[in-house]
Write an enzyme that holds these catalytic residues in place. Sequence first.
Site, PDB file in Angstrom:
ATOM      1  N   GLU A 101      11.316  52.905 -61.866  1.00  0.00           N
ATOM      2  CA  GLU A 101      10.496  51.673 -61.302  1.00  0.00           C
ATOM      3  C   GLU A 101      10.414  51.693 -59.613  1.00  0.00           C
ATOM      4  OE1 GLU A 101      11.930  48.584 -63.163  1.00  0.00           O
ATOM      5  OE2 GLU A 101      14.162  48.692 -62.404  1.00  0.00           O
ATOM      6  N   CYS A 128       9.952  49.511 -52.574  1.00  0.00           N
ATOM      7  CA  CYS A 128      11.434  49.612 -52.630  1.00  0.00           C
ATOM      8  C   CYS A 128      11.505  50.833 -53.847  1.00  0.00           C
ATOM      9  CB  CYS A 128      11.974  48.330 -53.398  1.00  0.00           C
ATOM     10  SG  CYS A 128      13.636  48.595 -54.126  1.00  0.00           S
ATOM     11  N   CYS A 177      22.241  54.311 -63.693  1.00  0.00           N
ATOM     12  CA  CYS A 177      23.085  54.508 -62.534  1.00  0.00           C
ATOM     13  C   CYS A 177      24.509  54.701 -63.098  1.00  0.00           C
ATOM     14  CB  CYS A 177      23.001  53.226 -61.808  1.00  0.00           C
ATOM     15  SG  CYS A 177      24.035  53.018 -60.450  1.00  0.00           S
ATOM     16  N   CYS A 194      28.229  48.442 -62.167  1.00  0.00           N
ATOM     17  CA  CYS A 194      28.522  46.976 -61.785  1.00  0.00           C
ATOM     18  C   CYS A 194      28.130  46.097 -62.713  1.00  0.00           C
ATOM     19  CB  CYS A 194      27.556  46.693 -60.370  1.00  0.00           C
ATOM     20  SG  CYS A 194      27.718  47.957 -59.112  1.00  0.00           S
ATOM     21  N   CYS A 234      24.805  44.165 -63.563  1.00  0.00           N
ATOM     22  CA  CYS A 234      23.440  45.084 -63.389  1.00  0.00           C
ATOM     23  C   CYS A 234      22.772  45.690 -64.625  1.00  0.00           C
ATOM     24  CB  CYS A 234      23.810  46.250 -62.184  1.00  0.00           C
ATOM     25  SG  CYS A 234      22.403  47.175 -62.085  1.00  0.00           S
ATOM     26  N   GLY A 245      19.715  53.016 -59.280  1.00  0.00           N
ATOM     27  CA  GLY A 245      20.559  54.252 -59.004  1.00  0.00           C
ATOM     28  C   GLY A 245      21.578  53.832 -57.576  1.00  0.00           C
ATOM     29  N   GLU A 246      22.418  54.997 -57.519  1.00  0.00           N
ATOM     30  CA  GLU A 246      23.314  54.783 -56.402  1.00  0.00           C
ATOM     31  C   GLU A 246      22.626  55.877 -55.237  1.00  0.00           C
ATOM     32  OE1 GLU A 246      25.679  53.344 -54.566  1.00  0.00           O
ATOM     33  OE2 GLU A 246      25.315  54.987 -53.122  1.00  0.00           O
ATOM     34  N   SER A 286      20.520  51.687 -49.224  1.00  0.00           N
ATOM     35  CA  SER A 286      21.467  50.937 -49.790  1.00  0.00           C
ATOM     36  C   SER A 286      22.471  51.557 -50.708  1.00  0.00           C
ATOM     37  CB  SER A 286      20.723  49.896 -50.851  1.00  0.00           C
ATOM     38  OG  SER A 286      21.800  49.247 -51.733  1.00  0.00           O
ATOM     39  N   LEU A 290      28.478  44.968 -51.291  1.00  0.00           N
ATOM     40  CA  LEU A 290      29.730  44.395 -51.380  1.00  0.00           C
ATOM     41  C   LEU A 290      30.171  43.905 -52.594  1.00  0.00           C
ATOM     42  CD1 LEU A 290      32.084  45.180 -49.221  1.00  0.00           C
ATOM     43  CD2 LEU A 290      31.547  42.838 -48.258  1.00  0.00           C
ATOM     44  N   HIS A 291      29.646  42.462 -52.713  1.00  0.00           N
ATOM     45  CA  HIS A 291      29.641  41.579 -53.849  1.00  0.00           C
ATOM     46  C   HIS A 291      30.868  40.983 -54.274  1.00  0.00           C
ATOM     47  CE1 HIS A 291      25.905  43.414 -54.559  1.00  0.00           C
ATOM     48  NE2 HIS A 291      26.111  44.356 -55.225  1.00  0.00           N
ATOM     49  N   CYS A 310      17.199  44.868 -60.100  1.00  0.00           N
ATOM     50  CA  CYS A 310      16.830  46.406 -60.575  1.00  0.00           C
ATOM     51  C   CYS A 310      16.958  46.767 -61.832  1.00  0.00           C
ATOM     52  CB  CYS A 310      17.601  47.409 -59.610  1.00  0.00           C
ATOM     53  SG  CYS A 310      19.434  47.015 -59.697  1.00  0.00           S
TER      54      CYS A 310
HETATM   55  S1  SF4 Z   1      22.020  50.081 -59.574  1.00  0.00           S
HETATM   56 FE1  SF4 Z   1      23.082  49.145 -57.867  1.00  0.00          FE
HETATM   57  S2  SF4 Z   1      23.819  47.292 -58.858  1.00  0.00           S
HETATM   58 FE2  SF4 Z   1      23.301  48.410 -60.444  1.00  0.00          FE
HETATM   59  S3  SF4 Z   1      25.068  49.759 -61.238  1.00  0.00           S
HETATM   60 FE3  SF4 Z   1      24.001  50.932 -59.718  1.00  0.00          FE
HETATM   61  S4  SF4 Z   1      24.962  50.439 -57.743  1.00  0.00           S
HETATM   62 FE4  SF4 Z   1      25.549  48.815 -59.137  1.00  0.00          FE
END
Ligand code: SF4
Length: 351
Positions: free
Chosen positions: A91, A104, A111, A115, A118, A160-161, A192, A216-217, A334
């Site tokens: 997306e 974006c 991912c 996290c 997420c 995704g990272e 990011s 960071l979170h 996301c």
């Molecule tokens: S998409 Fe971003 S917030 Fe979600 S698990 Fe991956 S790194 Fe974490």
Amino acid sequence: MKRPLLDATTDELRDWLGRNGHPPFRARQVNRWVFEGRATSFETMSDLPMDLRRRLDEEWAVFATTLVRHHTSPDGTDKLLLECPDGKRVECVLMAEDDRRTVCVSTQVGCGMGCVFCASGLKGVERNLTTGEILEQVLMARNFLPAEERLTNLVVMGMGESLANLDQLIPALDRVCAPDGLGLGQRRVTVSTVGLPEKMRKLAELDRQYHLAVSLHAPTEALRNELVPVNERVGLSAVMEAADAYFRRSGRQVTFEYVLLRGLNDRPQDASALAGLMDRRKAHVNLIPYNPVAGLPFERPTADAIDRFVRTLRARGVSVTVRKTKGREIDAACGQLRRRFEAGAGVAAPS
Ligand code: SF4
């Protein structure tokens, strides 16, 4: 299967043209049609000879992904769900605010960072997206802009990272910023990351002018280990050192993203610890009040808690903003759109 045009470099296209008896400058024309002319097929590239248009169409796909869903929220945010040739879905989002037009994009299917709050990480990472698949998101979303409007910003903050797929991402960003691409300034690109120190250093060494946003979170090792499991492997202090190194090399202030979760990381002691972490750093904190995800037990903080958090940071001299929620009505966090779609929950009527 046809070759995705945007997975090929301009040199590769030139070589192909040469082998097929066409002059190399045709590659520039094709690029111009796709990036400037918003072409979605070779047929419409009217200044190319007909036989070349036919040959291109036999071998290449201008877009290899297909748009399977498109929603516009009441605030004008467009959310697109694209299907890759292997059936995987990704997306991207187009946001309009004042004179900014921002896309974006996602960099992976799923991912692997896990996290806990997420939606994207729920099933782990399936695969990296290709350079072409990243570029196609940018262009497909851009093509929804009225003809007189241009894309002004790109943020790599979707599923995704980003830095786990640096090798595919950088060529995509280079095309977006190239004069014969979209000509976007590097300073208008935000990358990011959850904070992969080695990759952050590698990005710094590439000497681009991208803005780096570190998710960071949590302000302490213990809390971050809980919320961002990859932290157990990398460590908060290594993330902060890599962010400092990025700032030193690029001269660009780093933004620290902080999703506020009710009762978990929005407490006074968390604000205080975060202020301590930012002490003597030229950095910015962007607070993101959590958007609840169906099936996950986290809640959005109260308005009072957000306000208190902001005041604590400001009182300690930290530069801080609270992110306005864009497209909340259409699942802005996301991964949510894709997840609902895959769960067969259905979504609002596609436009
Ligand atoms: S998409 Fe971003 S917030 Fe979600 S698990 Fe991956 S790194 Fe974490």
